[in-house]
Motif scaffolding. Structure first.
Motif, PDB file in Angstrom:
ATOM      1  N   VAL A  81     -17.133  -3.283   3.890  1.00  0.00           N
ATOM      2  CA  VAL A  81     -17.782  -2.056   4.269  1.00  0.00           C
ATOM      3  C   VAL A  81     -19.126  -1.948   3.555  1.00  0.00           C
ATOM      4  CG1 VAL A  81     -16.911  -0.935   2.393  1.00  0.00           C
ATOM      5  CG2 VAL A  81     -17.382   0.377   4.439  1.00  0.00           C
ATOM      6  N   ARG A  82     -20.037  -1.392   4.315  1.00  0.00           N
ATOM      7  CA  ARG A  82     -21.249  -1.160   3.605  1.00  0.00           C
ATOM      8  C   ARG A  82     -21.203  -0.027   2.730  1.00  0.00           C
ATOM      9  NH1 ARG A  82     -26.171  -1.098   7.974  1.00  0.00           N
ATOM     10  NH2 ARG A  82     -27.342  -1.102   5.914  1.00  0.00           N
ATOM     11  N   ALA A  83     -22.151  -0.179   1.567  1.00  0.00           N
ATOM     12  CA  ALA A  83     -22.076   0.918   0.572  1.00  0.00           C
ATOM     13  C   ALA A  83     -20.597   1.222   0.018  1.00  0.00           C
ATOM     14  CB  ALA A  83     -22.504   2.401   1.142  1.00  0.00           C
ATOM     15  N   PHE A  84     -20.145  -0.125  -0.474  1.00  0.00           N
ATOM     16  CA  PHE A  84     -18.815   0.104  -1.296  1.00  0.00           C
ATOM     17  C   PHE A  84     -18.726   1.131  -2.123  1.00  0.00           C
ATOM     18  CE2 PHE A  84     -14.335  -1.233  -2.354  1.00  0.00           C
ATOM     19  CZ  PHE A  84     -14.418  -1.418  -3.696  1.00  0.00           C
ATOM     20  N   SER A  85     -19.691   0.958  -2.951  1.00  0.00           N
ATOM     21  CA  SER A  85     -19.749   2.020  -4.287  1.00  0.00           C
ATOM     22  C   SER A  85     -19.744   3.380  -4.099  1.00  0.00           C
ATOM     23  CB  SER A  85     -21.114   1.624  -5.080  1.00  0.00           C
ATOM     24  OG  SER A  85     -22.370   2.039  -4.281  1.00  0.00           O
ATOM     25  N   ASN A  86     -19.956   3.778  -2.734  1.00  0.00           N
ATOM     26  CA  ASN A  86     -19.834   5.150  -2.513  1.00  0.00           C
ATOM     27  C   ASN A  86     -18.555   5.741  -1.933  1.00  0.00           C
ATOM     28  OD1 ASN A  86     -22.481   5.379  -3.030  1.00  0.00           O
ATOM     29  ND2 ASN A  86     -23.195   5.094  -0.762  1.00  0.00           N
ATOM     30  N   TYR A  87     -17.541   4.962  -2.128  1.00  0.00           N
ATOM     31  CA  TYR A  87     -16.178   5.200  -1.716  1.00  0.00           C
ATOM     32  C   TYR A  87     -15.258   5.323  -2.983  1.00  0.00           C
ATOM     33  CZ  TYR A  87     -17.224   4.224   3.155  1.00  0.00           C
ATOM     34  OH  TYR A  87     -17.753   3.962   4.325  1.00  0.00           O
ATOM     35  N   ALA A  88     -14.422   6.603  -2.952  1.00  0.00           N
ATOM     36  CA  ALA A  88     -13.224   6.412  -3.758  1.00  0.00           C
ATOM     37  C   ALA A  88     -12.056   5.181  -3.424  1.00  0.00           C
ATOM     38  CB  ALA A  88     -12.788   7.890  -3.746  1.00  0.00           C
ATOM     39  N   MET A  89     -11.648   4.480  -4.348  1.00  0.00           N
ATOM     40  CA  MET A  89     -10.870   3.744  -4.082  1.00  0.00           C
ATOM     41  C   MET A  89      -9.457   3.868  -4.670  1.00  0.00           C
ATOM     42  SD  MET A  89     -12.227   1.588  -1.839  1.00  0.00           S
ATOM     43  CE  MET A  89     -10.899   0.284  -1.805  1.00  0.00           C
ATOM     44  N   SER A  90      -8.551   3.820  -4.196  1.00  0.00           N
ATOM     45  CA  SER A  90      -7.119   4.010  -4.831  1.00  0.00           C
ATOM     46  C   SER A  90      -6.240   3.132  -4.506  1.00  0.00           C
ATOM     47  CB  SER A  90      -6.670   5.625  -4.250  1.00  0.00           C
ATOM     48  OG  SER A  90      -5.577   5.939  -4.779  1.00  0.00           O
ATOM     49  N   TRP A  91      -4.949   3.239  -5.384  1.00  0.00           N
ATOM     50  CA  TRP A  91      -3.767   2.632  -5.123  1.00  0.00           C
ATOM     51  C   TRP A  91      -2.759   3.572  -5.055  1.00  0.00           C
ATOM     52  CZ3 TRP A  91      -3.539  -2.466  -4.334  1.00  0.00           C
ATOM     53  CH2 TRP A  91      -4.594  -3.431  -4.718  1.00  0.00           C
ATOM     54  N   PHE A  92      -1.761   3.192  -4.046  1.00  0.00           N
ATOM     55  CA  PHE A  92      -0.661   4.204  -3.752  1.00  0.00           C
ATOM     56  C   PHE A  92       0.709   3.085  -3.486  1.00  0.00           C
ATOM     57  CE2 PHE A  92      -1.914   8.415  -2.466  1.00  0.00           C
ATOM     58  CZ  PHE A  92      -3.464   8.174  -2.473  1.00  0.00           C
TER      59      PHE A  92
ATOM     60  N   GLU B 143      11.538   0.338 -11.787  1.00  0.00           N
ATOM     61  CA  GLU B 143      11.023   1.753 -10.767  1.00  0.00           C
ATOM     62  C   GLU B 143       9.710   1.236 -10.337  1.00  0.00           C
ATOM     63  OE1 GLU B 143      12.599   1.702 -13.999  1.00  0.00           O
ATOM     64  OE2 GLU B 143      11.669   3.292 -15.215  1.00  0.00           O
ATOM     65  N   ASP B 144       8.883   0.470 -10.881  1.00  0.00           N
ATOM     66  CA  ASP B 144       7.673   0.203 -10.434  1.00  0.00           C
ATOM     67  C   ASP B 144       7.740  -0.642  -8.869  1.00  0.00           C
ATOM     68  OD1 ASP B 144       6.556  -0.332 -13.503  1.00  0.00           O
ATOM     69  OD2 ASP B 144       5.941   1.490 -12.449  1.00  0.00           O
ATOM     70  N   THR B 145       8.827  -1.163  -8.581  1.00  0.00           N
ATOM     71  CA  THR B 145       9.211  -1.795  -7.365  1.00  0.00           C
ATOM     72  C   THR B 145       8.811  -0.966  -6.411  1.00  0.00           C
ATOM     73  OG1 THR B 145      10.913  -3.268  -8.353  1.00  0.00           O
ATOM     74  CG2 THR B 145      10.758  -3.010  -6.163  1.00  0.00           C
ATOM     75  N   ALA B 146       7.898  -1.495  -5.478  1.00  0.00           N
ATOM     76  CA  ALA B 146       7.409  -0.722  -4.238  1.00  0.00           C
ATOM     77  C   ALA B 146       6.304  -1.802  -3.598  1.00  0.00           C
ATOM     78  CB  ALA B 146       6.655   0.511  -4.689  1.00  0.00           C
ATOM     79  N   VAL B 147       6.016  -1.259  -2.332  1.00  0.00           N
ATOM     80  CA  VAL B 147       4.747  -1.875  -1.532  1.00  0.00           C
ATOM     81  C   VAL B 147       3.630  -1.299  -2.051  1.00  0.00           C
ATOM     82  CG1 VAL B 147       3.695  -2.195   0.607  1.00  0.00           C
ATOM     83  CG2 VAL B 147       6.198  -2.561   0.317  1.00  0.00           C
ATOM     84  N   TYR B 148       2.700  -1.841  -2.643  1.00  0.00           N
ATOM     85  CA  TYR B 148       1.379  -1.093  -3.132  1.00  0.00           C
ATOM     86  C   TYR B 148       0.372  -1.471  -2.078  1.00  0.00           C
ATOM     87  CZ  TYR B 148       3.336  -0.743  -7.832  1.00  0.00           C
ATOM     88  OH  TYR B 148       4.182  -0.316  -8.754  1.00  0.00           O
ATOM     89  N   TYR B 149      -0.261  -0.293  -2.078  1.00  0.00           N
ATOM     90  CA  TYR B 149      -1.337  -0.204  -0.773  1.00  0.00           C
ATOM     91  C   TYR B 149      -2.732   0.309  -1.580  1.00  0.00           C
ATOM     92  CZ  TYR B 149       2.495   0.056   2.521  1.00  0.00           C
ATOM     93  OH  TYR B 149       3.386  -0.029   3.321  1.00  0.00           O
ATOM     94  N   CYS B 150      -3.636  -0.351  -1.023  1.00  0.00           N
ATOM     95  CA  CYS B 150      -5.165  -0.165  -1.260  1.00  0.00           C
ATOM     96  C   CYS B 150      -5.575   0.859  -0.129  1.00  0.00           C
ATOM     97  CB  CYS B 150      -5.877  -1.268  -1.376  1.00  0.00           C
ATOM     98  SG  CYS B 150      -7.557  -1.127  -1.671  1.00  0.00           S
ATOM     99  N   ALA B 151      -6.523   1.854  -0.651  1.00  0.00           N
ATOM    100  CA  ALA B 151      -6.898   3.074   0.313  1.00  0.00           C
ATOM    101  C   ALA B 151      -8.361   3.109  -0.121  1.00  0.00           C
ATOM    102  CB  ALA B 151      -6.003   4.153   0.274  1.00  0.00           C
TER     103      ALA B 151
END
Length: 120
Positions: free
Chosen positions: A26-37, A87-95
């Motif tokens: 993506v362009r302007a990546f720094s302007n996005y909030a990036m999260s893990w779920f 209990e941390d076992t899960a599928v981790y997603y970037c968003a």
């Protein structure tokens, strides 16, 4: 729309560490909030951590054990996970989102997910 690709999942024993990475196209990546779920079998997707403009937020369940970071030059976001528990076992997603948020509905772009399994 942001294209996101996660990597770094795997199997680790309790007490161990893993580092997840997410590459964004993506362009302007720094302007996005990036999260893990993450989402465990039979459970709803839950917030783990978010970072935007140097501000970070963590779920209570991971605070002090996980660290989110980003490299805006490389268009990547990472999640360092220490002292892992079963209990941390899960599928981790970037968003990605246009604003700092912790609810899944605020995020418009998602990666395909990477499996993290912590054995006891």
């Amino acid at each position: 729309q942001v294209q996101l690709v996660e990597s770094g999942g795997g199997l680790v024993q309790a007490g161990g560490s893993l580092r997840l990475s997410c590459a964004a196209s993506v362009r302007a990546f720094s302007n996005y909030a990036m999260s893990w779920f993450r989402q465990a079998p039979g459970k709803e997707r839950e917030f783990v951590a978010v970072i935007m403009y140097g501000c970070t937020r963590y779920a209570d369940s991971v605070a002090g054990r996980f660290t989110i970071s980003r490299d805006n030059d490389a268009n990547t976001v990472s999640l360092q996970m220490n002292s892992l528990k079963p209990e941390d076992t899960a599928v981790y997603y970037c968003a990605a989102s246009s604003y700092l948020a912790t609810t899944p509905t605020a995020f418009h772009s998602w990666g395909q997910g990477t499996q993290v399994t912590v054995s006891s």
